[in-house]
Design a protein around this motif. Structure first.
Motif, PDB file in Angstrom:
ATOM      1  N   GLN A   1      23.522   4.245  40.153  1.00 57.11           N
ATOM      2  CA  GLN A   1      24.259   4.577  41.481  1.00 57.11           C
ATOM      3  C   GLN A   1      23.169   4.757  42.428  1.00 57.11           C
ATOM      4  OE1 GLN A   1      26.818   4.028  42.431  1.00 57.11           O
ATOM      5  NE2 GLN A   1      27.962   5.493  43.814  1.00 57.11           N
ATOM      6  N   LYS A   2      23.191   4.076  43.633  1.00 60.09           N
ATOM      7  CA  LYS A   2      22.591   4.061  44.787  1.00 60.09           C
ATOM      8  C   LYS A   2      20.763   4.163  44.421  1.00 60.09           C
ATOM      9  CE  LYS A   2      26.145   6.689  47.534  1.00 60.09           C
ATOM     10  NZ  LYS A   2      26.346   7.741  48.121  1.00 60.09           N
ATOM     11  N   SER A   3      20.293   3.151  44.056  1.00 58.38           N
ATOM     12  CA  SER A   3      19.012   3.025  43.630  1.00 58.38           C
ATOM     13  C   SER A   3      18.300   1.867  44.469  1.00 58.38           C
ATOM     14  CB  SER A   3      18.672   2.679  42.222  1.00 58.38           C
ATOM     15  OG  SER A   3      19.361   1.172  41.956  1.00 58.38           O
ATOM     16  N   GLY A   4      16.769   2.211  44.578  1.00 56.36           N
ATOM     17  CA  GLY A   4      16.246   1.005  45.285  1.00 56.36           C
ATOM     18  C   GLY A   4      16.193  -0.282  44.438  1.00 56.36           C
ATOM     19  N   GLY A   5      16.279  -0.390  43.211  1.00 52.75           N
ATOM     20  CA  GLY A   5      16.302  -1.644  42.428  1.00 52.75           C
ATOM     21  C   GLY A   5      17.261  -1.301  41.286  1.00 52.75           C
ATOM     22  N   GLY A   6      17.914  -2.339  40.476  1.00 53.94           N
ATOM     23  CA  GLY A   6      18.688  -2.172  39.311  1.00 53.94           C
ATOM     24  C   GLY A   6      17.940  -2.111  37.855  1.00 53.94           C
ATOM     25  N   VAL A   7      18.352  -3.157  37.250  1.00 57.88           N
ATOM     26  CA  VAL A   7      17.649  -3.234  35.946  1.00 57.88           C
ATOM     27  C   VAL A   7      16.688  -4.392  36.018  1.00 57.88           C
ATOM     28  CG1 VAL A   7      17.890  -3.650  33.479  1.00 57.88           C
ATOM     29  CG2 VAL A   7      19.880  -2.465  34.560  1.00 57.88           C
ATOM     30  N   ALA A   8      15.313  -4.350  35.690  1.00 51.73           N
ATOM     31  CA  ALA A   8      14.353  -5.270  35.973  1.00 51.73           C
ATOM     32  C   ALA A   8      13.429  -5.390  34.623  1.00 51.73           C
ATOM     33  CB  ALA A   8      13.617  -4.852  37.052  1.00 51.73           C
ATOM     34  N   THR A   9      12.701  -6.541  34.313  1.00 56.27           N
ATOM     35  CA  THR A   9      11.806  -6.845  33.306  1.00 56.27           C
ATOM     36  C   THR A   9      10.663  -7.417  33.868  1.00 56.27           C
ATOM     37  OG1 THR A   9      11.382  -7.313  31.113  1.00 56.27           O
ATOM     38  CG2 THR A   9      13.070  -8.689  32.449  1.00 56.27           C
ATOM     39  N   ASN A  10       9.301  -7.303  33.587  1.00 57.91           N
ATOM     40  CA  ASN A  10       8.452  -8.159  33.949  1.00 57.91           C
ATOM     41  C   ASN A  10       7.426  -8.578  33.049  1.00 57.91           C
ATOM     42  OD1 ASN A  10       6.655  -5.997  33.410  1.00 57.91           O
ATOM     43  ND2 ASN A  10       5.757  -5.700  35.306  1.00 57.91           N
ATOM     44  N   ASN A  11       7.745  -8.558  31.875  1.00 59.09           N
ATOM     45  CA  ASN A  11       6.954  -8.913  30.592  1.00 59.09           C
ATOM     46  C   ASN A  11       7.427  -9.988  29.821  1.00 59.09           C
ATOM     47  OD1 ASN A  11       5.821  -9.060  27.966  1.00 59.09           O
ATOM     48  ND2 ASN A  11       5.063  -7.139  28.375  1.00 59.09           N
ATOM     49  N   SER A  12       6.693 -11.036  29.994  1.00 64.36           N
ATOM     50  CA  SER A  12       7.128 -12.353  29.205  1.00 64.36           C
ATOM     51  C   SER A  12       7.724 -12.287  28.084  1.00 64.36           C
ATOM     52  CB  SER A  12       6.287 -13.463  29.368  1.00 64.36           C
ATOM     53  OG  SER A  12       5.756 -13.929  30.794  1.00 64.36           O
ATOM     54  N   GLY A  13       7.354 -11.313  27.132  1.00 64.68           N
ATOM     55  CA  GLY A  13       7.723 -11.117  25.815  1.00 64.68           C
ATOM     56  C   GLY A  13       8.949 -10.162  25.736  1.00 64.68           C
ATOM     57  N   HIS A  14       9.408  -9.626  26.747  1.00 66.41           N
ATOM     58  CA  HIS A  14      10.488  -8.698  26.571  1.00 66.41           C
ATOM     59  C   HIS A  14      11.777  -9.464  26.319  1.00 66.41           C
ATOM     60  CE1 HIS A  14       8.090  -5.262  27.246  1.00 66.41           C
ATOM     61  NE2 HIS A  14       8.175  -5.281  28.455  1.00 66.41           N
ATOM     62  N   ILE A  15      12.528  -8.977  25.142  1.00 61.18           N
ATOM     63  CA  ILE A  15      14.014  -9.668  25.009  1.00 61.18           C
ATOM     64  C   ILE A  15      14.940  -8.283  25.377  1.00 61.18           C
ATOM     65  CG2 ILE A  15      15.471 -10.397  23.557  1.00 61.18           C
ATOM     66  CD1 ILE A  15      12.842 -12.221  24.144  1.00 61.18           C
ATOM     67  N   VAL A  16      15.620  -8.387  26.693  1.00 53.65           N
ATOM     68  CA  VAL A  16      16.419  -7.254  27.030  1.00 53.65           C
ATOM     69  C   VAL A  16      17.745  -7.537  27.022  1.00 53.65           C
ATOM     70  CG1 VAL A  16      16.757  -5.481  28.900  1.00 53.65           C
ATOM     71  CG2 VAL A  16      14.558  -6.247  28.305  1.00 53.65           C
ATOM     72  N   THR A  17      18.859  -6.999  26.604  1.00 51.98           N
ATOM     73  CA  THR A  17      20.195  -6.916  26.362  1.00 51.98           C
ATOM     74  C   THR A  17      21.023  -5.630  27.060  1.00 51.98           C
ATOM     75  OG1 THR A  17      20.099  -8.401  24.181  1.00 51.98           O
ATOM     76  CG2 THR A  17      22.503  -7.495  25.197  1.00 51.98           C
ATOM     77  N   LEU A  18      21.513  -6.076  28.176  1.00 49.70           N
ATOM     78  CA  LEU A  18      22.338  -5.128  28.677  1.00 49.70           C
ATOM     79  C   LEU A  18      23.926  -5.397  28.579  1.00 49.70           C
ATOM     80  CD1 LEU A  18      22.443  -2.615  30.609  1.00 49.70           C
ATOM     81  CD2 LEU A  18      22.373  -4.203  32.522  1.00 49.70           C
ATOM     82  N   THR A  19      24.737  -4.449  28.045  1.00 46.53           N
ATOM     83  CA  THR A  19      26.025  -4.784  27.854  1.00 46.53           C
ATOM     84  C   THR A  19      26.857  -3.393  28.469  1.00 46.53           C
ATOM     85  OG1 THR A  19      25.516  -5.681  25.927  1.00 46.53           O
ATOM     86  CG2 THR A  19      27.776  -4.923  26.293  1.00 46.53           C
ATOM     87  N   GLY A  20      27.760  -3.772  29.257  1.00 47.56           N
ATOM     88  CA  GLY A  20      28.724  -2.402  29.851  1.00 47.56           C
ATOM     89  C   GLY A  20      27.915  -1.681  31.017  1.00 47.56           C
ATOM     90  N   ALA A  21      27.677  -2.120  32.027  1.00 57.89           N
ATOM     91  CA  ALA A  21      27.171  -1.440  32.980  1.00 57.89           C
ATOM     92  C   ALA A  21      27.734  -1.480  34.420  1.00 57.89           C
ATOM     93  CB  ALA A  21      25.418  -1.640  33.135  1.00 57.89           C
ATOM     94  N   TYR A  22      27.285  -0.510  35.199  1.00 59.77           N
ATOM     95  CA  TYR A  22      27.601  -0.724  36.593  1.00 59.77           C
ATOM     96  C   TYR A  22      26.255  -0.313  37.395  1.00 59.77           C
ATOM     97  CZ  TYR A  22      28.867   0.638  41.403  1.00 59.77           C
ATOM     98  OH  TYR A  22      29.391   0.911  42.444  1.00 59.77           O
ATOM     99  N   VAL A  23      25.976  -1.240  38.262  1.00 63.98           N
ATOM    100  CA  VAL A  23      24.560  -1.127  39.306  1.00 63.98           C
ATOM    101  C   VAL A  23      24.861  -1.285  40.310  1.00 63.98           C
ATOM    102  CG1 VAL A  23      22.481  -2.227  39.570  1.00 63.98           C
ATOM    103  CG2 VAL A  23      23.257  -2.071  37.098  1.00 63.98           C
ATOM    104  N   ASN A  24      24.483  -0.228  41.383  1.00 66.12           N
ATOM    105  CA  ASN A  24      24.972  -0.154  42.822  1.00 66.12           C
ATOM    106  C   ASN A  24      23.520   0.200  43.216  1.00 66.12           C
ATOM    107  OD1 ASN A  24      25.396   2.278  44.891  1.00 66.12           O
ATOM    108  ND2 ASN A  24      26.670   0.370  45.102  1.00 66.12           N
TER     109      ASN A  24
END
Length: 302
Positions: free
Chosen positions: A195-218
């Motif tokens: 809530q009220k952040s400068g950025g949301g959910v981020a990844t910068n590594n080519s090897g990362h496997i990220v799964t995000l389920t059930g979120a609210y991003v403002n």
């Protein structure tokens, strides 16, 4: 509450439970060894300069630096420390209902970033119902409320790290970031509210496997961002309300952008029962405790 100056637990099997204490001071409060539970306790303050944090679980003096550690119903705050809680070179760590507030007081050195929770080169780490709240303004070099780092600094490969029920309010940068130049890492993120952040959910590594389920991003930035050329950021059943774009390089399915209260989003932490969002299975539920109180990683009900 009994106040104690400093906190330093070294190597060994402790089989100890610490409860109802407040640890203060401008030093790093450190946890090593194995089989330690810290419950319903507070940690105040941290170092003002250097590559130092407020509370550190693990170290590079041995591998693992710590194991079978539980922090439950713990509050970390006060001036000092680049991170409020660092889990480093450790395994089988549970952070359950840990709340941090980054109150500044650490001088940025133009190299080491700042953040709330840093889960760094460790394995089997469960972060459950943890919160990053209302940091001080002007946190130069801030990376994220939850900062997941794979840098290959020790022989422990970052793996099986999860964030379930995380809440970030007011992060000046990302709410949650998976970064680093180390080996590939897989992350499971669920029921996250930013809530009220400068950025949301981020990844910068080519090897990362990220799964995000059930979120609210403002956010005032991009809600879901895969800045690397490889890896993946899979976003399912999530809600975004972003001044920037909803997605950059992420894969979205069954998601909603800029929903209204008429659709069932009256508060950030749940969607309303019976609403169109709930019927579609979209949105977070951060209303219930996760894990049986007092359990370590891998124990029944943890």
């Amino acid at each position: 509450t009994v106040k104690v100056t400093g906190f330093n637990v070294g190597a060994g099997n402790w089989y100890t439970r610490i409860e109802g204490l407040k640890f203060t001071g401008s030093n790093t409060k450190t946890v090593g060894g194995s089989y330690l539970k810290v419950m319903r306790s507070a940690f105040q303050g941290g170092p003002a300069t250097g590559n130092a944090v407020s509370v550190q679980i693990g170290s590079n003096d041995r591998t693992p630096g710590a194991s079978n550690i539980l922090f439950e119903d713990v509050w970390v705050y006060g001036a000092g420390g680049r991170y409020k809680v660092l889990v480093y070179n450790s395994e089988k760590i549970v952070l359950r209902r840990v709340v941090v507030r980054h109150d500044g007081g650490w001088t940025y050195d133009s190299r080491n970033p700042q953040g709330g929770f840093s889960l760094y080169d460790s394995k089997d780490v469960a972060c459950q119902d943890c919160m990053f709240l209302d940091p001080a303004s002007g946190l130069n070099g801030s990376e994220a409320g939850f900062y997941l780092v794979s840098n290959g600094t020790t022989s422990t490969k970052q793996s099986n790290v999860s964030v379930n029920g995380g809440v970030v309010i007011g992060s000046p940068s990302n709410g949650l970031a998976a970064e680093g130049n180390g080996a590939a890492a897989t992350y499971s993120l669920s029921n996250v509210v930013i809530q009220k952040s400068g950025g949301g959910v981020a990844t910068n590594n080519s090897g990362h496997i990220v799964t995000l389920t059930g979120a609210y991003v403002n956010t005032t930035g991009t809600a879901y961002a895969r800045w690397a050329s490889g890896g993946s950021l899979t976003v399912r059943n999530c809600i975004s309300n972003a001044s920037g774009s909803a997605s950059s390089g992420a894969s979205l399915s069954n998601c909603s952008t800029n929903p209204t209260s008429a659709q069932g989003l009256k508060f950030p932490v749940p969607v309303e029962a019976g609403s169109s969002l709930a019927t579609s299975g979209i949105g977070p539920d951060v209303t219930k405790r996760i894990g049986v109180s007092g359990t370590l990683f891998g124990e029944p009900g943890y």
